[in-house]
Design a protein around this motif. Structure first.
Motif, PDB file in Angstrom:
ATOM      1  N   LEU A  78      29.681  12.050 -59.039  1.00 58.42           N
ATOM      2  CA  LEU A  78      28.690  12.439 -60.039  1.00 58.42           C
ATOM      3  C   LEU A  78      29.313  13.472 -60.969  1.00 58.42           C
ATOM      4  O   LEU A  78      29.869  14.477 -60.506  1.00 58.42           O
ATOM      5  CB  LEU A  78      27.450  13.034 -59.362  1.00 58.42           C
ATOM      6  CG  LEU A  78      26.303  13.468 -60.283  1.00 58.42           C
ATOM      7  CD1 LEU A  78      25.693  12.245 -60.957  1.00 58.42           C
ATOM      8  CD2 LEU A  78      25.244  14.232 -59.490  1.00 58.42           C
ATOM      9  N   PRO A  82      25.329  16.845 -64.769  1.00 57.07           N
ATOM     10  CA  PRO A  82      25.050  15.505 -65.295  1.00 57.07           C
ATOM     11  C   PRO A  82      23.827  15.441 -66.208  1.00 57.07           C
ATOM     12  O   PRO A  82      22.882  16.212 -66.055  1.00 57.07           O
ATOM     13  CB  PRO A  82      24.819  14.679 -64.023  1.00 57.07           C
ATOM     14  CG  PRO A  82      24.301  15.674 -63.031  1.00 57.07           C
ATOM     15  CD  PRO A  82      25.055  16.947 -63.328  1.00 57.07           C
ATOM     16  N   THR A  87      22.907  10.852 -64.041  1.00 58.80           N
ATOM     17  CA  THR A  87      22.304  10.928 -62.706  1.00 58.80           C
ATOM     18  C   THR A  87      21.768   9.562 -62.286  1.00 58.80           C
ATOM     19  O   THR A  87      22.012   9.103 -61.156  1.00 58.80           O
ATOM     20  CB  THR A  87      21.163  11.953 -62.692  1.00 58.80           C
ATOM     21  OG1 THR A  87      21.691  13.245 -63.030  1.00 58.80           O
ATOM     22  CG2 THR A  87      20.510  12.030 -61.322  1.00 58.80           C
ATOM     23  N   ARG A  90      24.599   6.744 -61.669  1.00 56.43           N
ATOM     24  CA  ARG A  90      25.275   6.783 -60.363  1.00 56.43           C
ATOM     25  C   ARG A  90      24.465   6.009 -59.326  1.00 56.43           C
ATOM     26  O   ARG A  90      25.029   5.257 -58.523  1.00 56.43           O
ATOM     27  CB  ARG A  90      25.465   8.231 -59.902  1.00 56.43           C
ATOM     28  CG  ARG A  90      26.147   8.348 -58.537  1.00 56.43           C
ATOM     29  CD  ARG A  90      26.409   9.806 -58.175  1.00 56.43           C
ATOM     30  NE  ARG A  90      27.155   9.915 -56.930  1.00 56.43           N
ATOM     31  CZ  ARG A  90      26.600  10.054 -55.728  1.00 56.43           C
ATOM     32  NH1 ARG A  90      25.258  10.082 -55.609  1.00 56.43           N
ATOM     33  NH2 ARG A  90      27.350  10.145 -54.644  1.00 56.43           N
TER      34      ARG A  90
END
Length: 228
Positions: A78, A82, A87, A90
């Motif tokens: 990550l 982020p 977010t 991922r």
């Protein structure tokens, strides 16, 4: 041929020759458009899911060509601080990898490192709302060929060309048209500092959705200390 008409033709020929001469001696390169292309626009979280599916499919294919054994453990990193997109992306990547039979670990360890990065590009120039597409180009080609064979242009063919233009316009305008903001998304798989797979794609973003893809900026606040 009348004298005045001859003079007009001579002037026109001279102007054309002048323009051709100037073109041959242009002081800088002449601008031209790239060939016709299309570019998807990311407008919803559902589109993020579709993007992750494409990324995973092509990444696994690249790893297979690189000789990476199936079942090799992977870890999806990550990015630091982020964005909302990063977010969610991922989570989409992990889900798609697992669904495709990949072994995904929660911690790095000895696994392949899957990382990704984004860059938001903002253009200040005007964006054209419509570029004729495949329907128009096909119909226009038939239109031109028909016109070469006949002295007149059939009304039905002309109407058909109009419908094709309308179809391309609808296809473009329904997507909201091109915007000033684009997303560059790069996904990378490495092992021991070596690149094993890498994929970079470009998408349009709605200008109003830019905050979903950018990190908040924090301004320095000057604090004044008052002694008592």
């Amino acid at each position: 041929m009348s004298f005045s008409k001859a003079i007009s033709l001579a002037v026109l020929a001279g102007a054309v020759a002048t323009l051709v001469g100037c073109a041959q001696r242009a002081p800088i390169p002449v601008a031209e458009n790239f060939e016709y292309t299309s570019q998807p626009k990311v407008r919803s979280a559902g589109h993020w899911d579709l993007v992750s599916r494409d990324v995973v499919g092509q990444t696994l294919g690249t790893l297979d060509k690189a000789g990476v054994a199936p079942g090799t453990p992977m870890h999806v990193s990550l990015p630091a601080n982020p964005t909302q997109f990063e977010t969610a992306f991922r989570e989409f990547l992990i889900t798609k990898l697992v669904q495709n039979g990949a072994v995904v670990q929660q911690s790095p360890g000895q696994a392949l490192d899957v990382s990704y990065g984004i860059q938001v590009v903002r253009h200040n120039s005007e964006r054209p709302r419509f570029i004729p597409g495949q329907f128009t180009m096909l119909a226009a080609g038939l239109f031109a060929a028909y016109g070469l064979r006949h002295e007149h242009i059939d009304a039905q063919l002309a109407a058909g060309l109009g419908l094709k233009i309308a179809a391309d316009y609808a296809n473009s305008i329904n997507s909201g048209g091109p915007t000033n903001t684009e997303l560059i998304l790069t996904t990378t798989v490495t092992r021991g500092g070596q690149y094993l797979a890498r994929k970079t794609d470009v998408y349009y973003l709605e200008n109003a959705d830019t905050p979903l893809f950018t990190r908040p900026s924090y301004k320095n606040v000057n604090m004044k200390v008052v002694s008592q």
